[in-house]
Design a protein around this motif. Sequence first.
Motif, PDB file in Angstrom:
ATOM      1  N   SER A  75       0.843  -1.262  -0.089  1.00  0.00           N
ATOM      2  CA  SER A  75       0.008   0.257  -0.106  1.00  0.00           C
ATOM      3  C   SER A  75       0.787   1.081   0.083  1.00  0.00           C
ATOM      4  O   SER A  75       0.625   2.181  -0.729  1.00  0.00           O
ATOM      5  CB  SER A  75      -0.794  -0.006   1.085  1.00  0.00           C
ATOM      6  N   THR A  76       1.882   1.195   0.692  1.00  0.00           N
ATOM      7  CA  THR A  76       2.854   2.462   0.902  1.00  0.00           C
ATOM      8  C   THR A  76       3.815   2.342  -0.512  1.00  0.00           C
ATOM      9  O   THR A  76       3.894   3.557  -0.999  1.00  0.00           O
ATOM     10  CB  THR A  76       3.728   2.393   2.200  1.00  0.00           C
ATOM     11  N   LEU A  77       4.064   1.324  -0.945  1.00  0.00           N
ATOM     12  CA  LEU A  77       4.846   1.286  -2.072  1.00  0.00           C
ATOM     13  C   LEU A  77       4.351   2.129  -3.446  1.00  0.00           C
ATOM     14  O   LEU A  77       4.779   2.980  -4.212  1.00  0.00           O
ATOM     15  CB  LEU A  77       5.496   0.186  -2.474  1.00  0.00           C
ATOM     16  N   LYS A  78       2.814   1.885  -3.291  1.00  0.00           N
ATOM     17  CA  LYS A  78       2.082   2.204  -4.298  1.00  0.00           C
ATOM     18  C   LYS A  78       1.734   3.717  -4.162  1.00  0.00           C
ATOM     19  O   LYS A  78       1.212   4.355  -5.176  1.00  0.00           O
ATOM     20  CB  LYS A  78       0.904   1.464  -4.646  1.00  0.00           C
ATOM     21  N   GLU A  79       2.102   4.351  -3.024  1.00  0.00           N
ATOM     22  CA  GLU A  79       1.920   5.747  -2.566  1.00  0.00           C
ATOM     23  C   GLU A  79       3.188   6.351  -2.874  1.00  0.00           C
ATOM     24  O   GLU A  79       3.090   7.789  -2.724  1.00  0.00           O
ATOM     25  CB  GLU A  79       1.297   5.866  -1.317  1.00  0.00           C
ATOM     26  N   TYR A  80       4.157   5.788  -3.404  1.00  0.00           N
ATOM     27  CA  TYR A  80       5.331   6.609  -3.310  1.00  0.00           C
ATOM     28  C   TYR A  80       5.289   7.879  -4.478  1.00  0.00           C
ATOM     29  O   TYR A  80       5.811   8.994  -4.031  1.00  0.00           O
ATOM     30  CB  TYR A  80       6.587   5.904  -3.775  1.00  0.00           C
ATOM     31  N   GLY A  81       4.365   7.944  -5.280  1.00  0.00           N
ATOM     32  CA  GLY A  81       4.415   8.971  -6.253  1.00  0.00           C
ATOM     33  C   GLY A  81       3.715  10.393  -5.474  1.00  0.00           C
ATOM     34  O   GLY A  81       4.217  11.527  -5.565  1.00  0.00           O
ATOM     35  N   ALA A  82       2.854  10.077  -4.750  1.00  0.00           N
ATOM     36  CA  ALA A  82       2.223  11.134  -3.757  1.00  0.00           C
ATOM     37  C   ALA A  82       3.283  11.330  -2.642  1.00  0.00           C
ATOM     38  O   ALA A  82       3.372  12.609  -2.286  1.00  0.00           O
ATOM     39  CB  ALA A  82       0.843  10.504  -3.237  1.00  0.00           C
ATOM     40  N   LEU A  83       3.840  10.377  -2.024  1.00  0.00           N
ATOM     41  CA  LEU A  83       4.514  10.624  -0.780  1.00  0.00           C
ATOM     42  C   LEU A  83       5.860  11.861  -1.253  1.00  0.00           C
ATOM     43  O   LEU A  83       6.125  12.522  -0.503  1.00  0.00           O
ATOM     44  CB  LEU A  83       5.054   9.523  -0.373  1.00  0.00           C
ATOM     45  N   LEU A  84       6.414  11.599  -2.481  1.00  0.00           N
ATOM     46  CA  LEU A  84       7.639  12.284  -2.920  1.00  0.00           C
ATOM     47  C   LEU A  84       7.199  13.338  -3.866  1.00  0.00           C
ATOM     48  O   LEU A  84       8.184  13.677  -4.586  1.00  0.00           O
ATOM     49  CB  LEU A  84       8.587  11.209  -3.341  1.00  0.00           C
ATOM     50  N   ALA A  85       5.793  13.556  -3.963  1.00  0.00           N
ATOM     51  CA  ALA A  85       5.603  14.505  -5.008  1.00  0.00           C
ATOM     52  C   ALA A  85       6.254  15.989  -5.003  1.00  0.00           C
ATOM     53  O   ALA A  85       6.422  16.644  -5.908  1.00  0.00           O
ATOM     54  CB  ALA A  85       3.851  14.799  -5.271  1.00  0.00           C
TER      55      ALA A  85
ATOM     56  N   ASP B  44       9.498  12.425 -10.231  1.00  0.00           N
ATOM     57  CA  ASP B  44       9.376  11.433 -11.355  1.00  0.00           C
ATOM     58  C   ASP B  44       9.675  10.070 -11.111  1.00  0.00           C
ATOM     59  O   ASP B  44       9.180   9.147 -11.414  1.00  0.00           O
ATOM     60  CB  ASP B  44       9.983  12.053 -12.587  1.00  0.00           C
ATOM     61  N   ARG B  45      10.757   9.826 -10.392  1.00  0.00           N
ATOM     62  CA  ARG B  45      11.211   8.637 -10.051  1.00  0.00           C
ATOM     63  C   ARG B  45      10.334   7.797  -9.361  1.00  0.00           C
ATOM     64  O   ARG B  45      10.227   6.612  -9.540  1.00  0.00           O
ATOM     65  CB  ARG B  45      12.862   8.499  -9.512  1.00  0.00           C
ATOM     66  N   ALA B  46       9.938   8.468  -8.297  1.00  0.00           N
ATOM     67  CA  ALA B  46       8.947   7.577  -7.416  1.00  0.00           C
ATOM     68  C   ALA B  46       7.680   7.236  -8.049  1.00  0.00           C
ATOM     69  O   ALA B  46       7.123   6.164  -7.853  1.00  0.00           O
ATOM     70  CB  ALA B  46       8.546   8.831  -6.081  1.00  0.00           C
ATOM     71  N   ALA B  47       7.155   8.054  -9.002  1.00  0.00           N
ATOM     72  CA  ALA B  47       6.043   7.970  -9.719  1.00  0.00           C
ATOM     73  C   ALA B  47       6.125   6.676 -10.706  1.00  0.00           C
ATOM     74  O   ALA B  47       5.285   5.859 -10.639  1.00  0.00           O
ATOM     75  CB  ALA B  47       5.334   8.890 -10.630  1.00  0.00           C
ATOM     76  N   ALA B  48       7.284   6.644 -11.182  1.00  0.00           N
ATOM     77  CA  ALA B  48       7.707   5.651 -12.142  1.00  0.00           C
ATOM     78  C   ALA B  48       7.885   4.221 -11.524  1.00  0.00           C
ATOM     79  O   ALA B  48       7.146   3.314 -11.903  1.00  0.00           O
ATOM     80  CB  ALA B  48       9.077   5.915 -12.969  1.00  0.00           C
ATOM     81  N   PHE B  49       8.563   4.248 -10.359  1.00  0.00           N
ATOM     82  CA  PHE B  49       8.632   3.325  -9.301  1.00  0.00           C
ATOM     83  C   PHE B  49       7.213   2.674  -8.937  1.00  0.00           C
ATOM     84  O   PHE B  49       6.959   1.421  -9.035  1.00  0.00           O
ATOM     85  CB  PHE B  49       9.566   3.336  -8.177  1.00  0.00           C
ATOM     86  N   ALA B  50       6.412   3.400  -8.236  1.00  0.00           N
ATOM     87  CA  ALA B  50       5.044   3.234  -7.721  1.00  0.00           C
ATOM     88  C   ALA B  50       4.177   2.521  -8.904  1.00  0.00           C
ATOM     89  O   ALA B  50       3.400   1.509  -8.618  1.00  0.00           O
ATOM     90  CB  ALA B  50       4.406   4.189  -7.117  1.00  0.00           C
ATOM     91  N   ALA B  51       4.383   2.951  -9.964  1.00  0.00           N
ATOM     92  CA  ALA B  51       3.523   2.501 -11.331  1.00  0.00           C
ATOM     93  C   ALA B  51       3.733   0.809 -11.505  1.00  0.00           C
ATOM     94  O   ALA B  51       2.855   0.153 -12.191  1.00  0.00           O
ATOM     95  CB  ALA B  51       3.833   3.092 -12.436  1.00  0.00           C
TER      96      ALA B  51
END
Length: 438
Positions: A261-271, A278-285
């Motif tokens: 659940s947290t890993l999928k939120e990385y894009g929001a967490l590090l927005a 950008d790296r967080a969004a790519a990873f979370a996807a």
Amino acid sequence: MGENLDDLTSACVHCGFCLPACPTYALTGDENDSPRGRIHLMRQVITGQADLDPAVAEHVDSCLGCLSCVSACPSGVQYDRIIEEFRPKVEQAYAEPRGDALFRRLVFALFPHPLRLRVAALGAVAYRRTGGAALVRSSGLLRRFPRLGAMEALMPPTTLRTAWRSSAPHNPARGARRRTVGLVAGCVQRVFFGDVNAATVRVLQAEGCDVEVPAQGCCGALSLHAGREDEARRHARRMIDAFDEGEGLDAVVVNVAGCGSTLKEYGALLAGDPAYADRAAAFAAKVRDVSEVLDDLEPVAERHPVPARVAYHDACHLAHGQGVRAQPRRVLAGIPDLTLVEPAEAAFCCGSAGIHNLVRPEAAEQLGRRKAERIRATDPDLVATGNPGCLLQIRRYLDEGDQPPIPVVHPVEIVDASIRGLRLNPRRARRRTPRGEA
């Protein structure tokens, strides 16, 4: 995590659909311990109508963060975002008055650090084998300090082999390679449930996946869910670096619901982080629960029969946090001779909730016993759940009393046993046909 709390909280229309879904409201019957009650309290604070006093902080802090209200809400209120945005305010203002700041510091100095956990696991082995457990229990110390008692009761049956076991960094597919995936090893998972990681790797290999397991630390899930947002961001950055954003991977596989659940939120967490957004969004996807990956793959490995009744418990951060409900059930249903049974309140929190069962053991105990009662009513041979906290919590209360214990396992362990042709139904093996029955 950058959201406007005023906008998020104003979306609640106070309809009350969340009330029957909320575990803390079920225990207390207090409106302030319900999602809509907490939203009302938080909204008063953020709009300046009330102070963040100990009473408000207590109601917010008692929330398990199980997110069942998110699934129940017809208005799409993002309670998960609201509670994660507001909790740091509670953590900063309420840590000392709450009286458990030292205990919480101990928890976060230990659980997100696998090496420290391994050292603690050695102590746990010695604690059991030298008679220390019996001495401490007879002393009454655990009754005087309920949080220590909860930690002791939830301690898994660790061995030196499981505590120090690690997955190989590269695990080639068996047969033709269909995908390349990375595995998030977890913290508690790799130390206390290394067998689950090993089963995950074997199953993915059998289904044609190269499995990469890079050196990695904590994903930050426990920190984020407890309101320690800056700490969670530090863990997230290190995880992204460890996986190189998931470059070259078809998926980043996780077998822990709370972590996923947290890993999928990385894009929001590090927005708000220019270097990592950008790296967080790519990873979370690329993050997928192992059940999602297996459900998406057409099975190529033969499934041998597993003649057992399996009760499936929805881990909160898998069902409510990620919306992953059907996939693990379909994966288990594909095993010959396995009967999947649904306990009443299958998606109702068991009381584990990250560190909730350690810092609020009394409420967690009530929820744990409630969950065990519902599961036993299905007369299962096995219980399956996709989160180590749930596994420990459910196992603790299923093992109480004079009734025979029921094994609690991760779903991927059942799939692994089926592929390998192993027996995984010890309870059924002990059953006997009553006299007079055919």
